[in-house]
Write a protein that holds these residues in place. Structure first.
Motif, PDB file in Angstrom:
ATOM      1  N   TYR A 195       0.808  -1.217   0.000  1.00  0.00           N
ATOM      2  CA  TYR A 195       0.000   0.000   0.000  1.00  0.00           C
ATOM      3  C   TYR A 195       0.843   1.270   0.000  1.00  0.00           C
ATOM      4  O   TYR A 195       0.362   2.325  -0.343  1.00  0.00           O
ATOM      5  N   GLU A 231       0.560   3.371  -2.996  1.00  0.00           N
ATOM      6  CA  GLU A 231      -0.788   3.577  -3.492  1.00  0.00           C
ATOM      7  C   GLU A 231      -1.403   4.922  -3.126  1.00  0.00           C
ATOM      8  O   GLU A 231      -2.426   5.296  -3.653  1.00  0.00           O
ATOM      9  N   MET A 248     -11.257   2.145  -1.162  1.00  0.00           N
ATOM     10  CA  MET A 248     -12.401   1.592  -0.433  1.00  0.00           C
ATOM     11  C   MET A 248     -12.098   1.400   1.047  1.00  0.00           C
ATOM     12  O   MET A 248     -12.963   1.611   1.895  1.00  0.00           O
ATOM     13  N   ILE A 249     -10.858   1.045   1.380  1.00  0.00           N
ATOM     14  CA  ILE A 249     -10.480   0.907   2.787  1.00  0.00           C
ATOM     15  C   ILE A 249     -10.537   2.263   3.481  1.00  0.00           C
ATOM     16  O   ILE A 249     -11.039   2.382   4.602  1.00  0.00           O
ATOM     17  N   ALA A 284     -18.385  -4.204  -3.775  1.00  0.00           N
ATOM     18  CA  ALA A 284     -17.017  -4.308  -3.245  1.00  0.00           C
ATOM     19  C   ALA A 284     -16.812  -3.331  -2.097  1.00  0.00           C
ATOM     20  O   ALA A 284     -16.173  -3.660  -1.095  1.00  0.00           O
ATOM     21  N   THR A 288      -8.738  -0.677  -4.047  1.00  0.00           N
ATOM     22  CA  THR A 288      -8.821  -1.324  -2.738  1.00  0.00           C
ATOM     23  C   THR A 288      -8.466  -0.351  -1.622  1.00  0.00           C
ATOM     24  O   THR A 288      -9.179  -0.244  -0.620  1.00  0.00           O
ATOM     25  N   SER A 332      -5.082   2.892  -6.089  1.00  0.00           N
ATOM     26  CA  SER A 332      -5.636   1.553  -5.898  1.00  0.00           C
ATOM     27  C   SER A 332      -7.093   1.653  -5.436  1.00  0.00           C
ATOM     28  O   SER A 332      -7.388   2.329  -4.448  1.00  0.00           O
ATOM     29  N   GLU A 353     -18.410  -4.720   0.889  1.00  0.00           N
ATOM     30  CA  GLU A 353     -17.609  -5.828   1.400  1.00  0.00           C
ATOM     31  C   GLU A 353     -16.402  -5.325   2.194  1.00  0.00           C
ATOM     32  O   GLU A 353     -15.972  -5.958   3.151  1.00  0.00           O
ATOM     33  N   CYS A 354     -15.869  -4.166   1.813  1.00  0.00           N
ATOM     34  CA  CYS A 354     -14.739  -3.558   2.550  1.00  0.00           C
ATOM     35  C   CYS A 354     -15.199  -2.908   3.846  1.00  0.00           C
ATOM     36  O   CYS A 354     -14.373  -2.472   4.644  1.00  0.00           O
TER      37      CYS A 354
END
Length: 158
Positions: free
Chosen positions: A10, A13, A66-67, A91, A63, A61, A94-95
Motif C-alpha cells: 500500500y 498507493e 475503499m479501505i 465491493a 482497494t 488503488s 464488502e470492505c
C-alpha cells in the motif's frame, strides 16, 4: 501485529499532492472535527497519524480507496464519489463502507462539473474525483482552496 506485505504494498498507493496549510481554527464547522480521519489498521504504517483533512490525495488503488472510505464512513463521515461509474458498491460494502453515508454521482456533464464539485465540497467530508486530471489549473487551485477551507479531503483516482 501489522502485515508487512500488505503495508509495503500500500505504500505506493497513496500520494499527498497538496499539503494542508495551517490556519486559525474555525469557530463553527460541519461537526466537531479533528485534523485527521482515522485509518484502518491495514493502512496505519502508511498513514500513522491518519488521513489529513482538507488536502488533495492521489490514490492509485481501488482497494486502498475503499479501505479509506470504509473507515471514514464507519466513523460517521460522509463521502461522495463523482465521475466513477465503475465504482463497485458491492465491493465497497464488502470492505465495510457504510453505503448510506455515500453519494454516488456516476457522471456529470462537463459544463456542470465545477458546480457539482463545489456543491459536494460543501456537503461531504471526503470527495472522490475520478479522471479529474484535465481540470484547468486555475479551477483546480480554487477547488483545492475551498476543500482546505471546508476541511474536505479530495481523493483523486484514475
Amino acid at each position: 501485529m501489522e502485515n508487512p506485505i500488505i503495508c509495503s504494498h500500500y505504500r505506493t498507493e497513496v500520494r499527498i499532492l497538496v499539503p494542508m496549510q495551517r490556519t486559525a481554527p474555525l469557530a463553527f464547522s460541519k461537526q466537531l472535527q479533528v485534523d485527521h480521519f482515522a485509518v484502518s489498521p491495514l493502512l496505519q504504517s502508511l498513514l500513522p497519524n491518519g488521513l489529513p483533512r482538507g488536502i488533495v490525495v492521489e490514490v492509485s488503488s481501488a482497494t486502498v480507496l475503499m479501505i479509506l472510505l470504509a473507515q471514514a464512513t464507519q466513523d460517521g463521515s460522509w463521502c461522495a464519489v463523482m465521475g466513477f461509474p465503475e465504482f463497485s458498491l458491492p465491493a465497497a460494502n464488502e470492505c465495510g463502507m457504510q453505503l448510506e453515508r455515500c453519494a454516488l454521482v456516476p457522471s456529470v456533464p462537463k459544463e456542470q462539473q465545477v458546480m457539482a464539485v463545489g456543491a459536494l465540497l460543501d456537503a461531504v467530508d471526503l470527495l472522490v474525483l475520478h479522471n479529474a486530471s484535465n481540470t484547468k489549473p486555475s479551477i483546480a487551485h480554487t477547488l483545492t482552496a475551498r476543500a482546505r477551507q471546508r476541511k474536505t479531503t479530495i481523493l483523486l483516482t484514475g
